[in-house]
Each structure stands twice: as structure tokens, then as C-alpha cells.
Design an enzyme around this catalytic site. Sequence first.
Site, PDB file in Angstrom:
ATOM      1  N   ASP A 101      10.357   1.193   5.144  1.00  0.00           N
ATOM      2  CA  ASP A 101       9.846   2.276   4.294  1.00  0.00           C
ATOM      3  C   ASP A 101      10.268   3.606   4.914  1.00  0.00           C
ATOM      4  O   ASP A 101       9.552   4.214   5.705  1.00  0.00           O
ATOM      5  CB  ASP A 101       8.321   2.200   4.192  1.00  0.00           C
ATOM      6  CG  ASP A 101       7.770   3.141   3.127  1.00  0.00           C
ATOM      7  OD1 ASP A 101       8.570   3.685   2.339  1.00  0.00           O
ATOM      8  OD2 ASP A 101       6.549   3.328   3.070  1.00  0.00           O
ATOM      9  N   CYS A 105     -28.741  13.074 -10.622  1.00  0.00           N
ATOM     10  CA  CYS A 105     -29.674  14.146 -10.290  1.00  0.00           C
ATOM     11  C   CYS A 105     -30.112  14.838 -11.572  1.00  0.00           C
ATOM     12  O   CYS A 105     -29.294  15.130 -12.446  1.00  0.00           O
ATOM     13  CB  CYS A 105     -28.997  15.146  -9.354  1.00  0.00           C
ATOM     14  SG  CYS A 105     -29.881  16.694  -9.165  1.00  0.00           S
ATOM     15  N   GLU A 161      15.194 -10.024   5.394  1.00  0.00           N
ATOM     16  CA  GLU A 161      15.015  -8.953   6.377  1.00  0.00           C
ATOM     17  C   GLU A 161      13.882  -8.034   5.932  1.00  0.00           C
ATOM     18  O   GLU A 161      13.619  -7.893   4.728  1.00  0.00           O
ATOM     19  CB  GLU A 161      16.298  -8.137   6.517  1.00  0.00           C
ATOM     20  CG  GLU A 161      16.671  -7.407   5.242  1.00  0.00           C
ATOM     21  CD  GLU A 161      18.067  -6.824   5.263  1.00  0.00           C
ATOM     22  OE1 GLU A 161      18.159  -5.602   5.445  1.00  0.00           O
ATOM     23  OE2 GLU A 161      19.042  -7.581   5.088  1.00  0.00           O
ATOM     24  N   LYS A 179       7.954  -7.615  -2.573  1.00  0.00           N
ATOM     25  CA  LYS A 179       7.028  -6.575  -2.139  1.00  0.00           C
ATOM     26  C   LYS A 179       5.717  -7.171  -1.625  1.00  0.00           C
ATOM     27  O   LYS A 179       5.242  -8.194  -2.115  1.00  0.00           O
ATOM     28  CB  LYS A 179       6.720  -5.619  -3.300  1.00  0.00           C
ATOM     29  CG  LYS A 179       7.909  -4.765  -3.749  1.00  0.00           C
ATOM     30  CD  LYS A 179       8.293  -3.769  -2.682  1.00  0.00           C
ATOM     31  CE  LYS A 179       9.192  -2.687  -3.208  1.00  0.00           C
ATOM     32  NZ  LYS A 179       8.532  -1.707  -4.051  1.00  0.00           N
ATOM     33  N   CYS A 202     -29.099  22.534  -9.039  1.00  0.00           N
ATOM     34  CA  CYS A 202     -28.533  21.715  -7.975  1.00  0.00           C
ATOM     35  C   CYS A 202     -27.223  22.354  -7.525  1.00  0.00           C
ATOM     36  O   CYS A 202     -26.271  22.446  -8.313  1.00  0.00           O
ATOM     37  CB  CYS A 202     -28.273  20.294  -8.476  1.00  0.00           C
ATOM     38  SG  CYS A 202     -27.472  19.233  -7.249  1.00  0.00           S
ATOM     39  N   LYS A 243      11.890  -4.877   4.672  1.00  0.00           N
ATOM     40  CA  LYS A 243      12.267  -3.713   3.854  1.00  0.00           C
ATOM     41  C   LYS A 243      11.625  -2.475   4.478  1.00  0.00           C
ATOM     42  O   LYS A 243      10.418  -2.272   4.382  1.00  0.00           O
ATOM     43  CB  LYS A 243      11.803  -3.887   2.410  1.00  0.00           C
ATOM     44  CG  LYS A 243      12.249  -2.774   1.478  1.00  0.00           C
ATOM     45  CD  LYS A 243      11.813  -3.055   0.043  1.00  0.00           C
ATOM     46  CE  LYS A 243      12.309  -1.972  -0.892  1.00  0.00           C
ATOM     47  NZ  LYS A 243      11.716  -0.662  -0.575  1.00  0.00           N
ATOM     48  N   CYS A 297     -32.249  13.638  -5.255  1.00  0.00           N
ATOM     49  CA  CYS A 297     -30.948  14.242  -4.970  1.00  0.00           C
ATOM     50  C   CYS A 297     -30.923  14.782  -3.541  1.00  0.00           C
ATOM     51  O   CYS A 297     -31.802  15.563  -3.154  1.00  0.00           O
ATOM     52  CB  CYS A 297     -30.673  15.365  -5.966  1.00  0.00           C
ATOM     53  SG  CYS A 297     -29.158  16.286  -5.610  1.00  0.00           S
ATOM     54  N   CYS A 328     -30.594  18.901  -3.766  1.00  0.00           N
ATOM     55  CA  CYS A 328     -31.612  19.834  -4.267  1.00  0.00           C
ATOM     56  C   CYS A 328     -33.014  19.247  -4.291  1.00  0.00           C
ATOM     57  O   CYS A 328     -33.985  19.955  -4.591  1.00  0.00           O
ATOM     58  CB  CYS A 328     -31.237  20.325  -5.667  1.00  0.00           C
ATOM     59  SG  CYS A 328     -31.337  19.052  -6.956  1.00  0.00           S
ATOM     60  N   TYR A 338      21.707  -1.982   7.706  1.00  0.00           N
ATOM     61  CA  TYR A 338      21.520  -3.282   7.062  1.00  0.00           C
ATOM     62  C   TYR A 338      22.522  -3.551   5.938  1.00  0.00           C
ATOM     63  O   TYR A 338      22.491  -4.610   5.318  1.00  0.00           O
ATOM     64  CB  TYR A 338      20.107  -3.408   6.491  1.00  0.00           C
ATOM     65  CG  TYR A 338      19.694  -2.305   5.528  1.00  0.00           C
ATOM     66  CD1 TYR A 338      20.236  -2.202   4.260  1.00  0.00           C
ATOM     67  CD2 TYR A 338      18.760  -1.354   5.914  1.00  0.00           C
ATOM     68  CE1 TYR A 338      19.861  -1.197   3.389  1.00  0.00           C
ATOM     69  CE2 TYR A 338      18.369  -0.349   5.054  1.00  0.00           C
ATOM     70  CZ  TYR A 338      18.931  -0.268   3.791  1.00  0.00           C
ATOM     71  OH  TYR A 338      18.562   0.737   2.931  1.00  0.00           O
TER      72      TYR A 338
END
Length: 749
Positions: free
Chosen positions: A121, A448, A117, A325, A454, A119, A430, A433, A237
Site C-alpha cells: 500500500d 436530551c 506476493e 484484497k 443544552c 500487495k 443529559c 445540561c 515487482y
Amino acid sequence: MTKAEAQQELERLAQILDEANTAYHTADAPVMSDAEFDALKRRNAAIEAAFPDLKRADSPSDQVGAAPSEGFGKITHAIPMLSLGNAFADEDVTDFDDRIRKYLGFGRDDDLTYTAEPKIDGLSLSLRYEKGVLKYAATRGDGTTGENVTENARTIGDIPQEIADAPEILEVRGEVYMSHADFEALNDRIARENEAREQAGKRTLSKFANPRNAAAGSLRQLDPAITRDRPLRFFAYAWGALSAPLADTQWDAIQRLASFGFVVNDLTRACEGPEALIAHYRSIESQRATLGYDIDGVVYKVNRLDLQARLGFRATTPRWAVAHKFPAELAWTRLEGIDIQVGRTGALSPVARLTPVTVGGVVVSNATLHNEDYIEGRDSKGASIRGGKDIRVGDWVQVYRAGDVIPKVADVDLSKRPGDAVPYAFPTVCPECGSDAVREEGDAVRRCTGGMICPAQAIEKLKHFVSRKAFDIEGLGAKQVEQFYGDGWIRQPADIFDLEDRYGSGLQQLKNREGWGETSANNLFRAIADKREIALARLIFGLGIRHVGEVGARDLALHFQTWEAMATSVDEARPAALAHRAADMAEDAERQKAAEEGRRARIAETRAAAMAECDVSDAAMAAWQDLIGVDGIGATLGLSLSDAFANEDERAAFDRLVEKLTIIPPEAPAAESPVAGKTVVFTGTLEKMTRAEAKARAESLGAKVSGSVSGKTDLLVAGPGAGSKAKKAAELGVETIDEDAWLALIEGL
């Protein structure tokens, strides 16, 4: 792993898993994914199997859920609500079947049927009926005691208030959950309500992160009226206490629950053997994205209830059931753009901007792309990844989450690539800057070169400075740092300690700002004042120097004891640090030359020649050796320190900050010891303790632990296999003892 290391790791895992359990089951605020939690529990179990005598009284292997919240009454379960063992691969399912058959004495030809079945959550719930009337409802809690949420459960439409033809005592167990559609509608409703709240000047409500949190938070409201207003559902269940059996098999018992009016999952199947179980697992997995509710695996149970009774239980799990799982969830979506973020060390990090997609119950709109090599389809060594496929804006990309806070892009579907898509050109300046962005030899990222000019680096450094493990200034977090930086109030750490004085006592200006009042402003200034006195290790860590983490900062503080001593040593070592870098470059060039010419390079000679050309003084070399000789430091961190202190802007910022602080040296050992203040080096194989344990013990007694032998070394502890360090200690006349002598020296301390 030694016994001492195993004991330390079990202690660490117990703490982490306990905190994760509490966050998930009690606070409804998970701090890690199920996959990460499962991996930690597997590691804990493996260590316990290897060292059974070290199993703790509070072992995570024996824990189920977490203690119930104090906000609800408590109910003791007549039959404990246990967790399930996990399977992660097809082989685990086969092993599960083999274990069952071996325990029961069944052969391969003996009939053994299972149920499979989804699972769900959600949040586990137990419902007790007496004479067909709902008596109470309780959460799992710690497996033995749960929270009394009876009035809240009565508001859920899927839960019957009365049952005809039920056993006199019937405990029905299942999962409270919220469908995807209801979850989205709830968050939309919160968003609309927040618009009205903002207009009225009221505090806004937080949206829920995922359906599981929404369901758990809704069921565990102290006001049942709030729960009634939330779209909760319930799948039945299982069962707990019964005054009479429901059926002879799991399958028939589930059908009996359905006849009582409970909703049972229509994907439940009876399966003959592990091959059928795995086939149904694959079928459910393929439907996962379209079910309309979250699941994280498939549960297998022995079908015959008399066999379940024979198999019984372990400490926290039944032998007759297992949860298979799902792996990390994947999703496909469109890459709309690539943004570049600049971190506190100047690293340019590419981030994928995605068409929003749900991955593992979380809506994802951004994902990391790691670095420019990853975008181009190469790893750090130039080898092909993803079959050499590069990543382009407009691509259809696969996104995954597996215990990571930041999702990742895993793959590209070239069949859906737009015809006008072009290779991504990684920036060489960069974006914040305009400074050059360079990639040093051997570095995976481009950085940079702007430093403190900066704004991105400055803001990230300030955020790091006020973070919990650094200065931890209450009330001054990332949001406030961005606000104050944008207004020009702070540009570097020292500015924080001038806030109150620089702005007309600061209070008047701050308390009138949005989100601030007189009380919060006063609290901030008080918190800042409290941190004018700071531990040396926190100061070093808070500066945000590249490669200097929390442990490195502590090691530096223990070694140098004062800020002045460390700064002086780093300054004196600068010429040797430059020589070391030049030698690195010469060595790399020689290696490359050797590779191209197919000959053996004289790398050591090349390195020595490069160092000699720099003409470094003995004093500078001694300071350098002292710095990188600190156990756990090394040349990489030493070079980073040297660069930071040599940068005029950074050094000025350091000096200005230090003037405003009272710096607390590392705590002295609690008692006098024969090694207090001495520099100790460990070498060779230690047989009665780990190297980490020896280092921690020495430091607790006030010793400095170094990784190399020098004229400043007071004591060498040499185990079997000691080599060059023992030889150098003999040349320098350093006292050398074995491990037994070391233990005798510190005995009783």
C-alpha cells in the site's frame, strides 16, 4: 432497476469515483477507504453489464489512476501502467484460475503455476534505465502519463542509480512506501518541530494520517531536498519496456531484478493452483500486523511469461493477474471508558475511549458504540447480538474499519474481562445540561429534552447551520462556532448576523483574538453579510430540525414557496399532528395488547377512535394532510416540524432569524408550462420513466408533486395498478390522465 435509473446511477458513480481517484492519486488525500472504492467500482461494473449500451465514455471501468499534477513535468509511459482486477473471496480466486484455463484451453490436469506476493500500500513508480543508468522516474498518473519525479527518486536508497549487466532499455516498476517505524519517527519529528514553531509564533505543520499518505506526499515534493529527508523505501515487482527479456517466468524475472540490486519482497512464492494461492494468502494475512509496512492484499500472477503474453490485457487490467484484497482490518485493544456525546437533535451517542491501536494504517483511539441496546448486546428489536455479550469498561474489544469514518466495536473477549467489570449504566439525564434523557417508544436512541438550553445541542445546531449545504459561511466553521459560543458571542443562529454590530463594529474585538487579524475579521463579516440573502431550501435545512434533510428541505420549499406559507401551514396543522401522535400511541398499545392476548386486534378502528377523540377541526386536518402529502415528507417529518415550531424557544429563534434575512423562493421554471403552479400526484406503475424521474421532470416545469390526493390536487397521473388514489381523485373530481397523456402534455418542454 430501470434504464433511466441505471443511467442516473452510472452518472453518479462516475462523478464519485473520479473525485476519489483524484483525491487518492493526485492530492494524496483519500476521501474513502479502498474497500468502499472497490465496492463502488463493482456496482458500476454490474450496472454496465446489465445495461451495456449505457456505458459512458468516461466510465470508471476504463480509468486508471488520475491525471498527473500540474506541479511536475509529464512523462508518457512506453507501456501503460495498468491497475489490477480484484478478488474478495476464495471463490473469486477459483474463478480466476478457471477463466485462465478456459482462455488458454487448459484442462484441470495441465500445469499452471502462479506467483503470489504481498500487495504493498504505497505509491506506484516506474524507473527507466538506459544502458544501465537511471534516466527518469515517473508516477503512475492516469496509467498513460505520469509525473516526472526523477530527482526525488534519486534520493531513495533502495533505487540503484546504475545497474551492471542490465538490458539496454529496462523499466523497473514497483511501490514506494514508508515503514511503520519510519512513519512514527517522522510524525514524532514533526511534533518536536511544531513545539519550536509554536514558541516562535510560526504556523505548525500537519502530521501525516498514515504511511501511504506520508510516502506519497514525500515523493511528490517539488523540492527534492525534502524527499531526501524522508525515510522512503522501494519494492520492485514488475517491469515495463525492455530491450531484451529478463527471464522465461515471473519468478525468475523477479530474481533477476534482485540481482540488479533492487529490493524484492521475500514473501513472494510460486504456487501450484488456487488452493496453494489461498493458503499463502492466509499465511501473509496472519503476518500482516507484524510486517512493519502496510499491505492491503496479495497479488497473483501467471508465472510463465509466454502465457502472460497470450492472455494479454483488457481495457485497464491484465487477464493474467488479480489482487486478492483483505477484508476490513480488525484489531484488539482495551476499552478504557465510555463517553456520551450529545448531538444537535439531542441524541445521546456512546463513544468508546480506547487504548490507541493502529487499524488499517490509522491510529484509532475512539469508536462508536451506536446506542444503549448495542452496549447491552441486543439489536433494536431485542434480539441477541455478539452472542448476547454486553460491553463493559475494561473489556478487551475488537475494533474494525470498513470504509467508515468512525471505527466500530465489533466484539468482546470475555476471557480477558476484568473481575471487577460491571455492566454499563446508560445515563437517563443529559451529561451536558442535566435535563431528562428520554427514549420514546420505537426510537433506538435516548435524547436530551433540554432543547436550546443544552449547550451541546446548541453548539451542534450552530455547526450545522454554518455547514456547507446550509448557510455555508466562509470563515465560520466548527472551531469558530465553539470559540464564539464559549465566549458568549453567539447562542443561536440570529446572533451570527449581529456579530459585527453588537461588538463595537465587531472588528476591534475580533481582530485582536488569537488566530484572527484585521483581514480575516473583515472577511468573516463580509461572508456573513453575503448570507443575509438565502434560498428557502437552505434556510429550512440549516435550522437542523430532526428528520429534515437536504432533500426534505428542498421538497418543502418547492411545495410552500415561502417561509410564511410553510410556517402558517405547520401552525394550522398542529392539532392534527397531536391527534396523529395520539393515534400512533393507541395503535401501538393495541398491537401490544393483541400480541399478549393472542388475538387479532382491531387496529384501524382503534386508530380512528383515537383521532376522533381529539376532535380536530376540518381546517387543521386539511393543513396536516397538505403537509404530509408533500411527496417525500410523510408523517414522521411532519411531526418533527410540528414539534419544532411548537417549541417556544425554537420558534422564537426561528422568528428572530427570519427577520434578519431576505429569503429567496425556489427558482421558477425557465419556460411557461401547462403544469406550472399545479399540484400533481403520480400513482400506479409508470412504464416509461421512474417515479423519481417523473417527479424531477414535473418539478422542473414548475409543478408541485404530492404523495396523496386531496382537494388541492390539480392532476393525477395514473399508471397500471392505480388504486385508492384514483378512486379518491374520481370522488373529488380531480382530472386524471395516463402516462402517455402526461408525456404528451409536457412534450417539447
